[in-house]
Design an enzyme around this catalytic site. Structure first.
Site, PDB file in Angstrom:
ATOM      1  N   ARG A  12      -3.984 -20.622   2.488  1.00 31.32           N
ATOM      2  CA  ARG A  12      -3.598 -20.788   0.979  1.00 31.32           C
ATOM      3  C   ARG A  12      -4.869 -20.084   0.299  1.00 31.32           C
ATOM      4  O   ARG A  12      -4.879 -20.058  -0.748  1.00 31.32           O
ATOM      5  CB  ARG A  12      -2.727 -21.217   0.874  1.00 31.32           C
TER       6      ARG A  12
ATOM      7  N   LYS B 274      21.501 -20.725   9.009  1.00 24.76           N
ATOM      8  CA  LYS B 274      22.655 -21.091   7.836  1.00 24.76           C
ATOM      9  C   LYS B 274      22.732 -19.630   7.745  1.00 24.76           C
ATOM     10  O   LYS B 274      22.452 -19.000   6.564  1.00 24.76           O
ATOM     11  CB  LYS B 274      23.242 -22.183   7.819  1.00 24.76           C
TER      12      LYS B 274
ATOM     13  N   GLY C 247       8.056 -18.614   4.932  1.00 22.98           N
ATOM     14  CA  GLY C 247       8.886 -19.552   5.671  1.00 22.98           C
ATOM     15  C   GLY C 247       8.773 -19.581   7.236  1.00 22.98           C
ATOM     16  O   GLY C 247       7.550 -19.429   7.806  1.00 22.98           O
TER      17      GLY C 247
ATOM     18  N   GLY D 106      10.712 -18.375   0.471  1.00 26.12           N
ATOM     19  CA  GLY D 106      12.051 -18.238  -1.379  1.00 26.12           C
ATOM     20  C   GLY D 106      12.273 -17.208  -1.835  1.00 26.12           C
ATOM     21  O   GLY D 106      12.576 -16.230  -2.172  1.00 26.12           O
TER      22      GLY D 106
HETATM   23  P1  AMP Z   1      16.672 -21.289   7.479  1.00 25.73           P
HETATM   24  O1  AMP Z   1      15.382 -22.446   7.021  1.00 25.73           O
HETATM   25  O2  AMP Z   1      17.629 -20.748   7.383  1.00 25.73           O
HETATM   26  O3  AMP Z   1      15.403 -20.189   7.463  1.00 25.73           O
HETATM   27  O4  AMP Z   1      16.360 -21.591   9.161  1.00 25.73           O
HETATM   28  C1  AMP Z   1      15.123 -21.993   9.880  1.00 25.73           C
HETATM   29  C2  AMP Z   1      16.246 -22.592  11.032  1.00 25.73           C
HETATM   30  O5  AMP Z   1      16.533 -22.467  11.718  1.00 25.73           O
HETATM   31  C3  AMP Z   1      14.668 -23.473  12.447  1.00 25.73           C
HETATM   32  O6  AMP Z   1      14.136 -24.843  12.138  1.00 25.73           O
HETATM   33  C4  AMP Z   1      15.057 -23.660  13.991  1.00 25.73           C
HETATM   34  O7  AMP Z   1      15.389 -24.226  14.612  1.00 25.73           O
HETATM   35  C5  AMP Z   1      17.538 -23.395  12.905  1.00 25.73           C
HETATM   36  N1  AMP Z   1      18.194 -22.233  14.274  1.00 25.73           N
HETATM   37  C6  AMP Z   1      17.422 -21.588  14.704  1.00 25.73           C
HETATM   38  N2  AMP Z   1      18.396 -20.963  15.466  1.00 25.73           N
HETATM   39  C7  AMP Z   1      19.409 -21.764  15.643  1.00 25.73           C
HETATM   40  C8  AMP Z   1      20.532 -22.428  16.261  1.00 25.73           C
HETATM   41  N3  AMP Z   1      21.003 -20.948  16.529  1.00 25.73           N
HETATM   42  N4  AMP Z   1      21.041 -23.050  17.086  1.00 25.73           N
HETATM   43  C9  AMP Z   1      19.969 -23.967  15.017  1.00 25.73           C
HETATM   44  N5  AMP Z   1      19.700 -23.936  14.167  1.00 25.73           N
HETATM   45  C10 AMP Z   1      18.943 -23.021  14.550  1.00 25.73           C
END
Ligand code: AMP
Length: 397
Positions: free
Chosen positions: A36, A198, A354, A377
């Site tokens: 950065r 999620k 991210g 974000g």
């Molecule tokens: P996010 O912050 O929503 O972009 O999610 C990123 C996180 O999703 C990462 O740390 C991954 O480990 C997690 N992730 C990806 N696939 C899965 C899964 N099938 N089950 C649980 N966590 C997951």
């Protein structure tokens, strides 16, 4: 219309420049990744080499409005001096007499780094008095911190109204160019790859992307909420029960609008959420009770890679599995490889910030796609079609 720093006459001017120096540090305060800092150098040079004074402001960590030495920007300023190969002055405060004196003493062509903005709670409150105090330190406002552009803080939004000239830094301009063009005038087919844990955090982006995308590929934890919405049993996989209706609506909307929304057909299932869990590659309809899907399976990977290979533009946000555990990183790695291959064939490939940015960097492939966004974000909100306050502030007339 947003002006870029290179279009502004900065000779003899103090350019109050918001950057993102929120770099990772180890427990001894050593900088573990200076990307950065390095990335701001073109903007800083565009100021100093044309006779301006770069007055640099940033946040670091979450000091929550109190002065905490471990969040001081002094070590970052020292590191910047090494990177630019010249002196960098440091002001022990970001507003008030100390900051004003440091800036007044600066000669054209020099850089002054101000102390952490978040030593003041007023920064995140977008406080008007704080914004005017910052504005006293500049003649021109420049924002090069895309990663915080989705926040309306004093240094990203409020301050802009108090300076007569506003512009984007080169990094910010690059982000807006790539993300903006990818959605506004994409080389088709336009494919979005969405993953992450999620569905709740991605609903708005999926809906917004239906306006512009030809195909949306869904992986990561959120695939299971879609699968349950389709009536499948997914064992102990991550499911957001309260989003099932939403998932059904999105599936129906995609069908109605003729957007291909592809949900995985197979998965790497694990008997527990752990790096050394027992694993089985199964169809998504065959996940045993108590087992959970932690990555997309090989059939899905092949299908997704095919779609990506024939894309004109690819936008990727979110890992396909729990890529932090090597056993469940293959799907994410395969998507990264597919983006690289697509790039080599002339596609425009963009990785949202991210976790997907972290993943492609971890794989050593960040240089081999068109653009890796610096803002997680912020890039997600941009893809959702939201107006980013930090960008809107540059458009003030
Ligand atoms: P996010 O912050 O929503 O972009 O999610 C990123 C996180 O999703 C990462 O740390 C991954 O480990 C997690 N992730 C990806 N696939 C899965 C899964 N099938 N089950 C649980 N966590 C997951």
């Amino acid at each position: 219309m947003i002006t870029t720093i290179t279009d502004v006459d900065v000779t003899g001017k103090r350019v109050l420049t918001r950057v993102d120096f929120n770099v990772p540090q180890d427990e001894n305060g050593r900088i573990t990744d200076d990307t950065r800092i390095v990335e701001t150098v073109p903007t800083l040079r565009a100021i100093t080499e044309r006779g301006g004074i770069a007055v640099v402001m940033s946040h670091l960590g979450r000091p929550k409005g109190s002065r905490q030495p471990k969040y001081s920007l002094r070590p970052i300023a020292n590191h910047l001096a090494e990177v630019v190969g010249g002196p960098v002055h440091f002001a022990e405060d970001c507003i008030g007499p100390v900051a004003e004196a440091a800036v007044a003493a600066a000669q054209p062509g020099s850089i002054v780094v101000l102390e952490n903005l978040r030593f003041y709670a007023e920064e995140e409150q977008n406080d008007v008095m704080f914004a005017t105090a910052l504005a006293k330190l500049g003649d021109v406002y420049c924002n090069d911190a895309f990663g915080t552009a989705h926040r309306a803080h004093a240094s990203t939004a409020g301050v802009a109204a108090f300076l007569p000239v506003r512009c984007a830094g080169l990094l910010m301009q690059k982000e807006l160019d790539y993300l903006g063009r990818a959605l506004a005038e994409p080389k088709r087919p336009l494919v979005a790859v969405l993953g992450g844990s999620k569905i709740s955090g991605k609903i708005d982006v999926i809906r917004a992307l239906m306006d512009s995308c030809d195909t949306i590929l869904v992986g990561g934890g959120m695939m299971f909420t879609f699968l349950v919405a389709q009536g499948k049993n997914v064992g102990a996989s991550l499911v957001e029960e309260d989003r099932l209706n939403m998932a059904r609506e999105l599936l129906a909307e995609a069908e109605r609008r003729g957007v291909r929304l592809l949900i995985p057909s197979d998965t790497i299932a694990a008997d527990r959420f752990a790096a050394d869990a027992a694993t089985k590659t199964v169809k998504v309809t065959d996940i045993e009770s108590g087992w959970m899907g932690l990555d997309i399976g090989p059939d899905t990977t092949a299908t997704f890679a095919d779609v990506i290979h024939s894309a004109g533009t690819v936008v990727w946000n979110g890992p396909m599995g729990v890529f932090e555990f090597p056993a469940f990183s293959h799907g994410t790695r395969a998507i990264a490889d597919a983006l690289v291959a697509a790039t080599e064939q002339g596609a425009i490939t963009i990785v949202g910030g991210g976790d997907s940015a972290a993943a492609i960097t971890q794989f050593g492939l960040a240089q081999r796609v068109t653009h890796v966004s610096t803002g997680g974000g912020a890039s997600l909100e941009f893809l959702e079609g939201k107006v980013l306050p930090g960008v809107a502030a540059l458009e003030l007339t």
